[in-house]
Design a protein around this motif. Structure first.
Motif, PDB file in Angstrom:
ATOM      1  N   ASP A 152      -4.427 -10.185  -4.481  1.00 18.68           N
ATOM      2  CA  ASP A 152      -2.857 -10.482  -4.798  1.00 18.68           C
ATOM      3  C   ASP A 152      -2.034  -9.487  -4.923  1.00 18.68           C
ATOM      4  O   ASP A 152      -2.311  -8.675  -5.882  1.00 18.68           O
ATOM      5  CB  ASP A 152      -3.077 -11.889  -5.782  1.00 18.68           C
ATOM      6  N   LYS A 153      -0.702  -9.326  -4.318  1.00 21.86           N
ATOM      7  CA  LYS A 153       0.225  -8.484  -4.549  1.00 21.86           C
ATOM      8  C   LYS A 153       1.681  -9.266  -4.863  1.00 21.86           C
ATOM      9  O   LYS A 153       2.291  -9.376  -4.224  1.00 21.86           O
ATOM     10  CB  LYS A 153       0.445  -7.622  -3.216  1.00 21.86           C
ATOM     11  N   GLN A 174       0.485  -1.166  -2.826  1.00 18.52           N
ATOM     12  CA  GLN A 174      -0.220  -0.112  -1.950  1.00 18.52           C
ATOM     13  C   GLN A 174      -0.931  -0.811  -0.733  1.00 18.52           C
ATOM     14  O   GLN A 174      -1.407  -1.840  -0.974  1.00 18.52           O
ATOM     15  CB  GLN A 174      -0.828   0.789  -2.833  1.00 18.52           C
ATOM     16  N   PHE A 175      -0.880  -0.082   0.402  1.00 18.40           N
ATOM     17  CA  PHE A 175      -1.419  -0.202   1.638  1.00 18.40           C
ATOM     18  C   PHE A 175      -2.959   0.023   1.233  1.00 18.40           C
ATOM     19  O   PHE A 175      -3.484   0.772   1.074  1.00 18.40           O
ATOM     20  CB  PHE A 175      -0.850   0.534   2.734  1.00 18.40           C
ATOM     21  N   VAL A 176      -3.804  -1.321   1.586  1.00 16.67           N
ATOM     22  CA  VAL A 176      -5.196  -1.107   1.047  1.00 16.67           C
ATOM     23  C   VAL A 176      -5.947  -1.645   2.481  1.00 16.67           C
ATOM     24  O   VAL A 176      -5.372  -2.399   3.338  1.00 16.67           O
ATOM     25  CB  VAL A 176      -5.511  -2.219   0.138  1.00 16.67           C
ATOM     26  N   VAL A 177      -7.147  -1.205   2.509  1.00 10.72           N
ATOM     27  CA  VAL A 177      -8.138  -1.269   3.854  1.00 10.72           C
ATOM     28  C   VAL A 177      -9.381  -1.606   3.431  1.00 10.72           C
ATOM     29  O   VAL A 177      -9.766  -1.444   1.980  1.00 10.72           O
ATOM     30  CB  VAL A 177      -7.859  -0.333   4.945  1.00 10.72           C
ATOM     31  N   TRP A 209      -6.135  -1.188   8.966  1.00 11.19           N
ATOM     32  CA  TRP A 209      -5.034  -0.511   9.274  1.00 11.19           C
ATOM     33  C   TRP A 209      -5.128  -0.268  10.905  1.00 11.19           C
ATOM     34  O   TRP A 209      -6.294   0.411  11.395  1.00 11.19           O
ATOM     35  CB  TRP A 209      -5.011   0.842   8.512  1.00 11.19           C
ATOM     36  N   ALA A 210      -4.335  -0.936  11.593  1.00  7.88           N
ATOM     37  CA  ALA A 210      -4.494  -0.953  13.113  1.00  7.88           C
ATOM     38  C   ALA A 210      -5.655  -1.371  13.463  1.00  7.88           C
ATOM     39  O   ALA A 210      -6.361  -0.788  14.656  1.00  7.88           O
ATOM     40  CB  ALA A 210      -3.965   0.435  13.669  1.00  7.88           C
ATOM     41  N   GLY A 211      -6.249  -2.298  13.124  1.00  5.48           N
ATOM     42  CA  GLY A 211      -7.658  -2.701  13.693  1.00  5.48           C
ATOM     43  C   GLY A 211      -8.775  -1.997  12.818  1.00  5.48           C
ATOM     44  O   GLY A 211      -9.872  -2.616  12.989  1.00  5.48           O
ATOM     45  N   GLN A 216      -3.724   6.190   2.991  1.00  6.40           N
ATOM     46  CA  GLN A 216      -2.524   6.857   2.992  1.00  6.40           C
ATOM     47  C   GLN A 216      -2.548   7.923   4.120  1.00  6.40           C
ATOM     48  O   GLN A 216      -3.512   8.684   4.402  1.00  6.40           O
ATOM     49  CB  GLN A 216      -2.274   7.827   1.762  1.00  6.40           C
ATOM     50  N   PRO A 217      -1.307   8.122   4.717  1.00  8.62           N
ATOM     51  CA  PRO A 217      -1.215   8.904   5.829  1.00  8.62           C
ATOM     52  C   PRO A 217      -1.398  10.336   5.238  1.00  8.62           C
ATOM     53  O   PRO A 217      -1.054  10.628   4.105  1.00  8.62           O
ATOM     54  CB  PRO A 217       0.078   8.743   6.469  1.00  8.62           C
ATOM     55  N   GLN A 218      -2.249  11.319   6.121  1.00  7.17           N
ATOM     56  CA  GLN A 218      -2.505  12.525   5.336  1.00  7.17           C
ATOM     57  C   GLN A 218      -1.335  13.535   6.025  1.00  7.17           C
ATOM     58  O   GLN A 218      -0.742  13.590   7.064  1.00  7.17           O
ATOM     59  CB  GLN A 218      -3.795  12.917   5.993  1.00  7.17           C
TER      60      GLN A 218
END
Ligand code: PRP
Length: 181
Positions: free
Chosen positions: A133-134, A154-157, A163-165, A177-179
């Motif tokens: 839950d966010k 935060q974006f979690v996977v 993330w994009a499948g 996180q993008p590097q």
């Protein structure tokens, strides 16, 4: 051609922590639904699939499972709030105790839409259970009945979340996180 995005994953919830929480949620559901004659566990595709599979194996109740899919109209990055069901349930839910299972509640728009839509089908009861839950991201008031973990924005996977499948298969949950560079 798509440019590959390099990313880094920062572990947030490990597999043991998740399994312990799923067991506790299962115990809570077993107690709360002990009087129920028929529980229908409904998973929202695709993200809920792995959580649901682990959760139902903790249940000692007369359950059956079904799935549905939803999508929002408009731009992908800003939810318009207008939703539609892309895959409907296979079976009616009239008279059943429905537990709607999600991997994550973010703006709350998906749950709000599904509760309204499914209530019209006259279930005996309907409650919501989400692994994550966010609450800081809510755009509409909504409080899930059962929550595994409350997490920051935060974006979690992992564990069903993508993330994009990619990354749905991970047995843990990580911050994506993008590097740089
Ligand atoms: C995610 C998640 C929920 C929804 C929650 O689905 O699985 O269904 O978003 O967001 P909300 O509270 O803002 O409505 P997503 O659209 O990423 O599809 P997926 O389950 O197929 O990954």
């Amino acid at each position: 051609m798509n440019t590959p995005v390099t990313s880094q994953l920062q572990p947030l919830l490990n597999a043991t922590t998740i399994q312990e929480r799923v067991s506790a949620l299962g115990a809570q559901l077993n107690a709360d639904y002990v009087q129920s004659e028929a529980v229908r566990v409904v998973g929202v595709l695709k993200g809920a699939w792995i959580f649901l599979a682990d959760l139902v194996r903790q249940l000692d109740l007369p359950i059956s499972c079904d799935f549905l899919g939803v999508s929002s109209y408009g731009q992908a990055t800003t939810s318009s709030g207008v939703m539609r069901m892309t895959t409907d349930l296979n079976d009616p839910i009239a008279g059943l105790d429905v537990i709607l299972v999600e991997d994550i509640v973010d703006t709350g728009l998906t749950m709000r839409f599904l509760l309204k839509t499914l209530a019209l089908r006259e279930p005996r009861s309907i409650r919501t259970c989400t692994l994550l839950d966010k609450p800081s991201r809510r755009r509409v008031p909504f409080t899930p009945d059962y929550v595994g973990f409350t997490i920051p924005d935060q974006f979690v996977v992992g564990y069903g979340l993508d993330w994009a499948g990619a990354y749905r298969h991970l047995p843990y949950i990580a911050i994506w996180q993008p590097q740089d560079g």
